[in-house]
Structures are given as C-alpha cells and as structure tokens.
Motif scaffolding. Sequence first.
Motif, PDB file in Angstrom:
ATOM      1  N   PHE A  10      73.670 -55.141 -58.206  1.00 38.45           N
ATOM      2  CA  PHE A  10      72.847 -54.920 -57.020  1.00 38.45           C
ATOM      3  C   PHE A  10      71.924 -56.115 -56.795  1.00 38.45           C
ATOM      4  O   PHE A  10      71.523 -56.753 -57.761  1.00 38.45           O
ATOM      5  N   PRO A  11      71.564 -56.371 -55.555  1.00 41.33           N
ATOM      6  CA  PRO A  11      70.609 -57.454 -55.287  1.00 41.33           C
ATOM      7  C   PRO A  11      69.263 -57.169 -55.942  1.00 41.33           C
ATOM      8  O   PRO A  11      68.834 -56.007 -56.005  1.00 41.33           O
ATOM      9  N   THR A  12      68.630 -58.209 -56.425  1.00 41.58           N
ATOM     10  CA  THR A  12      67.299 -58.061 -57.026  1.00 41.58           C
ATOM     11  C   THR A  12      66.240 -58.455 -56.003  1.00 41.58           C
ATOM     12  O   THR A  12      66.561 -58.885 -54.895  1.00 41.58           O
ATOM     13  N   LYS A  13      65.012 -58.353 -56.431  1.00 47.39           N
ATOM     14  CA  LYS A  13      63.866 -58.764 -55.605  1.00 47.39           C
ATOM     15  C   LYS A  13      64.025 -60.248 -55.216  1.00 47.39           C
ATOM     16  O   LYS A  13      63.718 -60.633 -54.081  1.00 47.39           O
ATOM     17  N   ILE A  14      64.502 -61.041 -56.155  1.00 47.52           N
ATOM     18  CA  ILE A  14      64.665 -62.482 -55.880  1.00 47.52           C
ATOM     19  C   ILE A  14      65.703 -62.699 -54.778  1.00 47.52           C
ATOM     20  O   ILE A  14      65.500 -63.491 -53.858  1.00 47.52           O
ATOM     21  N   ASP A  15      66.830 -61.954 -54.864  1.00 45.15           N
ATOM     22  CA  ASP A  15      67.863 -62.080 -53.821  1.00 45.15           C
ATOM     23  C   ASP A  15      67.267 -61.744 -52.450  1.00 45.15           C
ATOM     24  O   ASP A  15      67.516 -62.437 -51.461  1.00 45.15           O
ATOM     25  N   GLU A  16      66.480 -60.678 -52.438  1.00 39.95           N
ATOM     26  CA  GLU A  16      65.838 -60.255 -51.193  1.00 39.95           C
ATOM     27  C   GLU A  16      64.925 -61.358 -50.646  1.00 39.95           C
ATOM     28  O   GLU A  16      64.985 -61.706 -49.469  1.00 39.95           O
ATOM     29  N   GLU A  17      64.139 -61.935 -51.547  1.00 38.68           N
ATOM     30  CA  GLU A  17      63.234 -63.017 -51.125  1.00 38.68           C
ATOM     31  C   GLU A  17      64.003 -64.205 -50.561  1.00 38.68           C
ATOM     32  O   GLU A  17      63.606 -64.797 -49.563  1.00 38.68           O
ATOM     33  N   LYS A  18      65.115 -64.526 -51.222  1.00 35.44           N
ATOM     34  CA  LYS A  18      65.901 -65.697 -50.783  1.00 35.44           C
ATOM     35  C   LYS A  18      66.515 -65.457 -49.409  1.00 35.44           C
ATOM     36  O   LYS A  18      66.648 -66.380 -48.611  1.00 35.44           O
ATOM     37  N   VAL A  19      66.905 -64.214 -49.128  1.00 33.40           N
ATOM     38  CA  VAL A  19      67.466 -63.880 -47.820  1.00 33.40           C
ATOM     39  C   VAL A  19      66.397 -64.084 -46.740  1.00 33.40           C
ATOM     40  O   VAL A  19      66.633 -64.736 -45.713  1.00 33.40           O
ATOM     41  N   TYR A  20      65.203 -63.569 -46.996  1.00 38.26           N
ATOM     42  CA  TYR A  20      64.136 -63.718 -45.997  1.00 38.26           C
ATOM     43  C   TYR A  20      63.721 -65.189 -45.846  1.00 38.26           C
ATOM     44  O   TYR A  20      63.433 -65.653 -44.748  1.00 38.26           O
ATOM     45  N   GLU A  21      63.727 -65.905 -46.970  1.00 31.17           N
ATOM     46  CA  GLU A  21      63.377 -67.326 -46.927  1.00 31.17           C
ATOM     47  C   GLU A  21      64.375 -68.083 -46.036  1.00 31.17           C
ATOM     48  O   GLU A  21      63.987 -68.899 -45.202  1.00 31.17           O
ATOM     49  N   ALA A  22      65.663 -67.778 -46.232  1.00 31.57           N
ATOM     50  CA  ALA A  22      66.710 -68.467 -45.453  1.00 31.57           C
ATOM     51  C   ALA A  22      66.581 -68.132 -43.971  1.00 31.57           C
ATOM     52  O   ALA A  22      66.704 -69.009 -43.107  1.00 31.57           O
ATOM     53  N   LEU A  23      66.302 -66.859 -43.682  1.00 32.08           N
ATOM     54  CA  LEU A  23      66.131 -66.463 -42.277  1.00 32.08           C
ATOM     55  C   LEU A  23      64.924 -67.169 -41.662  1.00 32.08           C
ATOM     56  O   LEU A  23      64.940 -67.543 -40.493  1.00 32.08           O
TER      57      LEU A  23
END
Length: 253
Positions: free
Chosen positions: A110-123
Amino acid sequence: MVIEISVRDVKVYYRSIKALDGVSISVNGGEVLSILGPNGAGKSTLLKVINGVLRPVMGVVYIDNKNLLKIPRRELARRIGIVPQRVHLATLLSVYDFVMTGRRSYINLFPTKIDEEKVYEALKVVGALELANRSLDELSGGELQRVVIARALAGEPEVLLLDEPTNNLDLKYQIEVLNLIRSLRSRGLTIIVALHDLTQAFRISDKVLLLKGGRVYAVGRPEEVLKPEVIFEVYGVPTIVIREHKIIAPLFQ
Ligand code: ADP
C-alpha cells in the motif's frame, strides 16, 4: 543528482526496417536534448532504447557510465520518468490515483505517507494541485498533459523522457508545457524530448539531435543545427529562421 546519458552506436531493426542505424549521442546532466526529424526518422525508437524497453541489436546506452541493460528494472524505473505520446486510460481514475501509479516502483503493498507526499509534491510542481480529486476524463488536453508529467515526476526521476508532449495542445498549453520543461531543467533533471516543432526545440534545448532515416544527420546547439539549408535537406521544406527571436517558420504558398 544530475546524470549523464550516452548512446553509443545504437542499431535497431524492425525486420528489414533500419529504425536506428548507428546512432550516437550524449547528454550532459541537467541539460535539455531535443530529438527532431520527420515522421519515421526514429525519434520514438530512440526514446524506447533510452528507457530500456527496446533492446538494440547493437550498441549500448550508458547512464552515468553504467550500461543501462545492467541496471535492475526497478532502479531504472525510479531513475527515468516517462511521458509517453499516448496514455492508455483503461479506467476512470482520479488524478491522485493516476499520479500515484508513478510511485509503483516504490510501493510494496500500500502507498505510505511518503508516497502520498510525493504525489502532492509532483502535482504542485506542474501546477495541478487543485485537480487532485478530479476524474481524468474531465480534464482538458493541457491539464491532462500536466498530470501525465506529474505522474512521471512522482517517481522522483533523474531523467525525464517526453515523446511529443505538445502535440494536440493549443498554443497556450503548448507554452505552459514548454515552460514547465524549462523549469524542470532548473531543478537539475536531464531531459530528452522528441519534438515536431522546430521553434519549440530552438527555444527550450541546450542541444538538438536531427535524425533522418534512422541516422544522425546533425547534432549540436540549436543555433548551429537549425539552419535553413540543414532543415531543407532533412524535411524538404524551405524555412526562414529568425535567430534573434528563435523562430523557424516554413515558407509555402
Ligand atoms: P518517429 O518517432 O521519428 O516517427 P519511429 O521511431 O516511430 O519514428 O519509427 C522509425 C521507423 O521504424 C519507421 O520506419 C517506422 O515505421 C518503424 N517502426 C516503428 N515501430 C515499429 C514496429 N513496432 N514494427 C515495425 N516497424 C516499426
């Protein structure tokens, strides 16, 4: 993290078609290389060789002096971000979920908090944060292209490969995407982009590679390569080049 890419004497044949016939090119870390040439010149094929999906019959691609074929798939997927010409949207994902697929090489279950942060960062980098909860099928062409670039950036790549990223976009979105490419260069990414528009290549490139029939016809700084006589020899079209404005316009009646 700036890395250099070097393509050495690469040959790719599709049965009897020589798609790439001894192509060599190097890109310094943190530079933008544009690949130019008429339809069928080998631009997409060269991008596929550089991202490791196509194995050349001869020749080698080096990433920071390491043979690309010796780099494990997962590591390669992390190091190289890809913006393909066409995205196959099998399901109606949200923008957030789609960009999360760019984290695939990091996620185990499952995605972690870091994955979530990286998605928002990229957006955020592509200026599409407000689109996160929208469905992909609701986006305009320009918005979708930014989101596809965000997906590539979510994987934290060092190299970004883009295949004709301004196709099918209106003028405003074309400029948006080109400015985005320049801003990513300032962040230290090494960028290789296949383009049709010579003016666009003139504007954004540190180096241009002009392919003709699977061979390198010319390579160098845009102002060295993009001259009317060279363009005519490759495209068969007379052009006017306005160097001070970096404009290349075809002449026709
Ligand atoms: P470009 O991106 O510059 O239009 P491509 O790399 O797509 O050029 O194609 C180079 C050449 O290889 C063309 O002659 C094309 O028809 C051929 N080609 C590309 N992909 C395939 C394929 N999967 N099977 C057979 N021939 C192909």
